[in-house]
Scaffold this active site. Sequence first.
Site, PDB file in Angstrom:
ATOM      1  CB  CYS A 150      -0.849  -0.039   1.264  1.00  0.00           C
ATOM      2  SG  CYS A 150      -1.913   1.384   1.506  1.00  0.00           S
ATOM      3  CB  CYS A 174      -3.172   3.616  -5.466  1.00  0.00           C
ATOM      4  SG  CYS A 174      -4.456   2.835  -4.451  1.00  0.00           S
TER       5      CYS A 174
HETATM    6  N1  DGL Z   1      -4.004   0.514  -1.810  1.00  0.00           N
HETATM    7  C1  DGL Z   1      -3.590   1.683  -1.195  1.00  0.00           C
HETATM    8  C2  DGL Z   1      -2.370   2.311  -1.865  1.00  0.00           C
HETATM    9  O1  DGL Z   1      -1.601   1.631  -2.482  1.00  0.00           O
HETATM   10  C3  DGL Z   1      -4.535   2.723  -0.702  1.00  0.00           C
HETATM   11  C4  DGL Z   1      -5.997   2.648  -0.882  1.00  0.00           C
HETATM   12  C5  DGL Z   1      -6.788   3.426   0.152  1.00  0.00           C
HETATM   13  O2  DGL Z   1      -7.012   4.634   0.001  1.00  0.00           O
HETATM   14  O3  DGL Z   1      -7.179   2.787   1.118  1.00  0.00           O
HETATM   15  O4  DGL Z   1      -2.147   3.483  -1.753  1.00  0.00           O
END
Ligand code: DGL
Length: 258
Positions: free
Chosen positions: A74, A187
């Site tokens: 993430c 993301c």
């Molecule tokens: N999957 C996450 C990232 O790579 C974030 C998604 C969210 O906002 O929860 O930034």
Amino acid sequence: MTSDAPIGVFDSGVGGISVAKEIARDMPHERIIYFGDSANAPYGVKSPEEVRDLSFAIVERLLHEGAKAIVIACNTATSAAAKTLRDHYDLPIIGMEPALKVACDRGHGASQHIIVAATPLTLRERKFAALMNRFTANHTIYSQPCPDLVTILEHGELDDHATVMAALHRYFARYDFDDIDAVVLGCTHFVFYRDYFRELVPERTAVIDGNAGTVHHLGVVLEALGKLADDDTHGGIELHNSDTSEEMKALSRYLLER
Ligand code: DGL
């Protein structure tokens, strides 16, 4: 030396499954324990403090499962929490950041026009400002927050073509894609939208994510520490989520097998 302990992988929700899949493909003998925090998603519109607290709680949980390394699948949690987590725990913690360098390097020295699509928090954090600073002198970089792409995926609407394309047009209508060399998917949720991005942009525009770089880095770190799994270890991905509903189980499995 080898280690058959699992690798703990976490994300705010189901986006990091895209990373877990890439680890499993690259390192088929590794056992991966994936934790998605969908009950608390999205992280990208929270404060850094909130994301930090949630990340600590998840790492505690993964350590309890005996994790030999943690992958923060993430970008948002990496921006908000990676440094503090590394200061606090004595095990490899691999984070993610938008693959801006890969996008710039594609130009082989020529100035590039690049859009970085990420969450509002990732784009606001100091870590991203530092990354931008390395490249803005020679390249034109636009940061584009796309928070709805997180919720659409979390709500199981990835295959709803009209909803997804409407969101993409909302975020990207202002760009002239004939002048854009690359879109960076900063993301892990957005990686699942690759085909939609391909539909949006002309063939000459690259669509780039950071998953392969992260997995490569993980492999290098585990090898250096003698902690790769043995060739006879039966690898695989175990999925966990703070949202324990049947819908979330089905969505996670669907994304894993997709
Ligand atoms: N999957 C996450 C990232 O790579 C974030 C998604 C969210 O906002 O929860 O930034």
